[in-house]
Write a protein that holds these residues in place. Sequence first.
Motif, PDB file in Angstrom:
ATOM      1  N   GLN A 163       0.839  -1.191   0.000  1.00 57.15           N
ATOM      2  CA  GLN A 163       0.000   0.000   0.000  1.00 57.15           C
ATOM      3  C   GLN A 163       0.883   1.253   0.000  1.00 57.15           C
ATOM      4  OE1 GLN A 163      -2.621   0.313   3.415  1.00 57.15           O
ATOM      5  NE2 GLN A 163      -4.322   0.614   1.994  1.00 57.15           N
ATOM      6  N   GLY A 164       0.535   2.190  -0.882  1.00 55.60           N
ATOM      7  CA  GLY A 164       1.285   3.431  -0.987  1.00 55.60           C
ATOM      8  C   GLY A 164       2.424   3.369  -1.988  1.00 55.60           C
ATOM      9  N   GLU A 165       2.724   2.197  -2.509  1.00 59.86           N
ATOM     10  CA  GLU A 165       3.793   2.030  -3.494  1.00 59.86           C
ATOM     11  C   GLU A 165       3.185   1.928  -4.885  1.00 59.86           C
ATOM     12  OE1 GLU A 165       7.128   1.944  -2.782  1.00 59.86           O
ATOM     13  OE2 GLU A 165       6.627   2.316  -0.684  1.00 59.86           O
ATOM     14  N   GLU A 166       3.879   2.466  -5.873  1.00 60.06           N
ATOM     15  CA  GLU A 166       3.393   2.380  -7.252  1.00 60.06           C
ATOM     16  C   GLU A 166       3.914   1.142  -7.966  1.00 60.06           C
ATOM     17  OE1 GLU A 166       3.690   5.858  -9.680  1.00 60.06           O
ATOM     18  OE2 GLU A 166       3.295   7.173  -7.977  1.00 60.06           O
ATOM     19  N   THR A 167       5.145   0.759  -7.650  1.00 57.86           N
ATOM     20  CA  THR A 167       5.758  -0.346  -8.370  1.00 57.86           C
ATOM     21  C   THR A 167       5.533  -1.670  -7.654  1.00 57.86           C
ATOM     22  OG1 THR A 167       7.851   0.004  -7.245  1.00 57.86           O
ATOM     23  CG2 THR A 167       7.558   1.121  -9.360  1.00 57.86           C
ATOM     24  N   MET A 168       5.584  -2.720  -8.455  1.00 55.70           N
ATOM     25  CA  MET A 168       5.467  -4.074  -7.926  1.00 55.70           C
ATOM     26  C   MET A 168       6.875  -4.642  -7.764  1.00 55.70           C
ATOM     27  SD  MET A 168       2.246  -5.477 -10.109  1.00 55.70           S
ATOM     28  CE  MET A 168       2.176  -7.003  -9.230  1.00 55.70           C
ATOM     29  N   VAL A 169       7.032  -5.508  -6.782  1.00 55.20           N
ATOM     30  CA  VAL A 169       8.327  -6.121  -6.491  1.00 55.20           C
ATOM     31  C   VAL A 169       8.218  -7.617  -6.735  1.00 55.20           C
ATOM     32  CG1 VAL A 169      10.049  -6.556  -4.687  1.00 55.20           C
ATOM     33  CG2 VAL A 169       8.831  -4.360  -4.757  1.00 55.20           C
ATOM     34  N   LYS A 170       9.183  -8.153  -7.471  1.00 52.63           N
ATOM     35  CA  LYS A 170       9.221  -9.591  -7.749  1.00 52.63           C
ATOM     36  C   LYS A 170       9.875 -10.314  -6.582  1.00 52.63           C
ATOM     37  CE  LYS A 170      11.022 -12.960 -11.038  1.00 52.63           C
ATOM     38  NZ  LYS A 170      11.814 -13.139 -12.267  1.00 52.63           N
ATOM     39  N   VAL A 171       9.229 -11.388  -6.134  1.00 56.91           N
ATOM     40  CA  VAL A 171       9.783 -12.224  -5.073  1.00 56.91           C
ATOM     41  C   VAL A 171       9.837 -13.647  -5.609  1.00 56.91           C
ATOM     42  CG1 VAL A 171       9.476 -13.087  -2.726  1.00 56.91           C
ATOM     43  CG2 VAL A 171       8.816 -10.739  -3.273  1.00 56.91           C
ATOM     44  N   SER A 172      11.040 -14.179  -5.714  1.00 54.09           N
ATOM     45  CA  SER A 172      11.210 -15.560  -6.179  1.00 54.09           C
ATOM     46  C   SER A 172      11.924 -16.349  -5.090  1.00 54.09           C
ATOM     47  CB  SER A 172      11.990 -15.587  -7.496  1.00 54.09           C
ATOM     48  OG  SER A 172      13.222 -14.916  -7.349  1.00 54.09           O
ATOM     49  N   ARG A 173      12.139 -17.619  -5.333  1.00 53.75           N
ATOM     50  CA  ARG A 173      12.798 -18.466  -4.331  1.00 53.75           C
ATOM     51  C   ARG A 173      14.183 -17.925  -3.975  1.00 53.75           C
ATOM     52  NH1 ARG A 173      10.308 -23.100  -2.981  1.00 53.75           N
ATOM     53  NH2 ARG A 173       8.772 -23.901  -4.442  1.00 53.75           N
ATOM     54  N   TRP A 174      14.905 -17.485  -4.995  1.00 47.95           N
ATOM     55  CA  TRP A 174      16.254 -16.995  -4.781  1.00 47.95           C
ATOM     56  C   TRP A 174      16.189 -15.652  -4.054  1.00 47.95           C
ATOM     57  CZ3 TRP A 174      20.933 -18.871  -4.793  1.00 47.95           C
ATOM     58  CH2 TRP A 174      22.005 -18.001  -4.813  1.00 47.95           C
ATOM     59  N   GLY A 175      16.724 -15.550  -2.872  1.00 46.74           N
ATOM     60  CA  GLY A 175      16.746 -14.319  -2.088  1.00 46.74           C
ATOM     61  C   GLY A 175      15.434 -13.993  -1.398  1.00 46.74           C
ATOM     62  N   PHE A 176      14.557 -14.986  -1.273  1.00 47.33           N
ATOM     63  CA  PHE A 176      13.227 -14.774  -0.700  1.00 47.33           C
ATOM     64  C   PHE A 176      13.280 -14.172   0.706  1.00 47.33           C
ATOM     65  CE2 PHE A 176       9.995 -16.641   2.139  1.00 47.33           C
ATOM     66  CZ  PHE A 176       8.866 -16.012   1.637  1.00 47.33           C
ATOM     67  N   ARG A 177      14.039 -14.802   1.593  1.00 44.62           N
ATOM     68  CA  ARG A 177      14.066 -14.342   2.989  1.00 44.62           C
ATOM     69  C   ARG A 177      14.576 -12.914   3.108  1.00 44.62           C
ATOM     70  NH1 ARG A 177      17.232 -18.695   6.359  1.00 44.62           N
ATOM     71  NH2 ARG A 177      18.549 -18.454   4.562  1.00 44.62           N
ATOM     72  N   ARG A 178      15.687 -12.628   2.477  1.00 45.21           N
ATOM     73  CA  ARG A 178      16.289 -11.297   2.580  1.00 45.21           C
ATOM     74  C   ARG A 178      15.347 -10.232   2.024  1.00 45.21           C
ATOM     75  NH1 ARG A 178      19.221  -9.262  -1.396  1.00 45.21           N
ATOM     76  NH2 ARG A 178      19.773 -11.323  -2.151  1.00 45.21           N
ATOM     77  N   LYS A 179      14.804 -10.477   0.844  1.00 44.70           N
ATOM     78  CA  LYS A 179      13.944  -9.483   0.201  1.00 44.70           C
ATOM     79  C   LYS A 179      12.653  -9.267   0.980  1.00 44.70           C
ATOM     80  CE  LYS A 179      13.764  -8.824  -4.253  1.00 44.70           C
ATOM     81  NZ  LYS A 179      13.529  -8.999  -5.696  1.00 44.70           N
ATOM     82  N   LEU A 180      12.013 -10.334   1.418  1.00 45.01           N
ATOM     83  CA  LEU A 180      10.733 -10.192   2.120  1.00 45.01           C
ATOM     84  C   LEU A 180      10.925  -9.554   3.499  1.00 45.01           C
ATOM     85  CD1 LEU A 180       7.924 -10.673   1.156  1.00 45.01           C
ATOM     86  CD2 LEU A 180       7.875 -12.779   2.447  1.00 45.01           C
ATOM     87  N   ARG A 181      11.996  -9.902   4.184  1.00 42.50           N
ATOM     88  CA  ARG A 181      12.263  -9.261   5.478  1.00 42.50           C
ATOM     89  C   ARG A 181      12.452  -7.755   5.297  1.00 42.50           C
ATOM     90  NH1 ARG A 181      16.493 -13.647   8.070  1.00 42.50           N
ATOM     91  NH2 ARG A 181      14.905 -15.130   8.760  1.00 42.50           N
ATOM     92  N   ARG A 182      13.155  -7.367   4.249  1.00 42.49           N
ATOM     93  CA  ARG A 182      13.386  -5.950   3.969  1.00 42.49           C
ATOM     94  C   ARG A 182      12.078  -5.238   3.636  1.00 42.49           C
ATOM     95  NH1 ARG A 182      14.073  -3.669  -0.767  1.00 42.49           N
ATOM     96  NH2 ARG A 182      14.574  -5.616  -1.800  1.00 42.49           N
ATOM     97  N   LEU A 183      11.204  -5.889   2.869  1.00 45.66           N
ATOM     98  CA  LEU A 183       9.928  -5.277   2.484  1.00 45.66           C
ATOM     99  C   LEU A 183       8.958  -5.150   3.655  1.00 45.66           C
ATOM    100  CD1 LEU A 183       9.193  -7.042  -0.922  1.00 45.66           C
ATOM    101  CD2 LEU A 183       9.621  -4.611  -0.578  1.00 45.66           C
ATOM    102  N   LEU A 184       8.861  -6.195   4.472  1.00 46.65           N
ATOM    103  CA  LEU A 184       7.866  -6.218   5.541  1.00 46.65           C
ATOM    104  C   LEU A 184       8.334  -5.548   6.825  1.00 46.65           C
ATOM    105  CD1 LEU A 184       6.472  -9.848   5.188  1.00 46.65           C
ATOM    106  CD2 LEU A 184       5.804  -7.779   3.959  1.00 46.65           C
ATOM    107  N   GLY A 185       9.632  -5.462   7.027  1.00 47.38           N
ATOM    108  CA  GLY A 185      10.202  -4.953   8.263  1.00 47.38           C
ATOM    109  C   GLY A 185       9.673  -3.609   8.747  1.00 47.38           C
ATOM    110  N   PRO A 186       9.582  -2.596   7.894  1.00 45.51           N
ATOM    111  CA  PRO A 186       9.154  -1.284   8.385  1.00 45.51           C
ATOM    112  C   PRO A 186       7.754  -1.252   9.004  1.00 45.51           C
ATOM    113  CG  PRO A 186      10.180  -1.060   6.235  1.00 45.51           C
ATOM    114  CD  PRO A 186      10.039  -2.532   6.507  1.00 45.51           C
ATOM    115  N   LYS A 187       6.828  -2.064   8.537  1.00 43.53           N
ATOM    116  CA  LYS A 187       5.448  -2.001   9.042  1.00 43.53           C
ATOM    117  C   LYS A 187       5.020  -3.229   9.839  1.00 43.53           C
ATOM    118  CE  LYS A 187       3.753   1.227   5.632  1.00 43.53           C
ATOM    119  NZ  LYS A 187       2.800   1.502   4.578  1.00 43.53           N
ATOM    120  N   ALA A 188       5.753  -4.341   9.693  1.00 49.61           N
ATOM    121  CA  ALA A 188       5.387  -5.573  10.400  1.00 49.61           C
ATOM    122  C   ALA A 188       6.657  -6.309  10.803  1.00 49.61           C
ATOM    123  CB  ALA A 188       4.495  -6.437   9.520  1.00 49.61           C
ATOM    124  N   SER A 189       7.396  -5.733  11.737  1.00 51.08           N
ATOM    125  CA  SER A 189       8.707  -6.277  12.109  1.00 51.08           C
ATOM    126  C   SER A 189       8.616  -7.689  12.706  1.00 51.08           C
ATOM    127  CB  SER A 189       9.429  -5.339  13.063  1.00 51.08           C
ATOM    128  OG  SER A 189       8.644  -5.134  14.216  1.00 51.08           O
TER     129      SER A 189
END
Length: 177
Positions: A115-141
């Motif tokens: 919510q509030g973002e214009e672009t979509m972010v691709k999440v694949s198996r490779w780098g899943f944990r790092r990327k998702l933690r970075r995305l969710l951390g600010p609002k749902a630590s």
Amino acid sequence: MPWPGYILSKNGKKLTGHIGVMQHQSRTSTIVFINGFGDTYEIEAERIKGFAFEAQGRLFAFESKDLQHAHRFLRILHKNGPMELFVLTYDSGSSWAYTLQTLPSIQRSYWIRLQGEETMVKVSRWGFRRKLRRLLGPKASALAEKIGQKGYRFDDMPRIAEIYNHLLTPRPKPIEL
């Protein structure tokens, strides 16, 4: 085997008929649409907003998106919440062709729009944990810290989105009498 469904045109008109095979080529996705008169059309993703069909008692809805300069049909998993979640599914064949009957396929990537973002972010198996933690951390630590644990892995992405949306959806205040 075509399934009963509809396509949604760019101007918002719903055309009912049957949905057949979907294919992914290098720059676009296409579907086969059969109208009520039996006429068959191959329609590119950039020409319509999306489509939906019913199979095995379930509704499958797809939206057309421009991803990395290629138009694709993405299956809608969560829409209109703090996290919108889509999935791109394809087989490993050279043309990436598959019938809708094979959903979900082995190869897939998730696409997230927060919510509030214009672009979509691709999440694949490779780098899943790092990327998702970075995305969710600010609002749902607390949720971000669980990513990678049992029940919070790549295959659990629809459930993770559901939890995120539940955590960030405002709840109405109780009425005082």
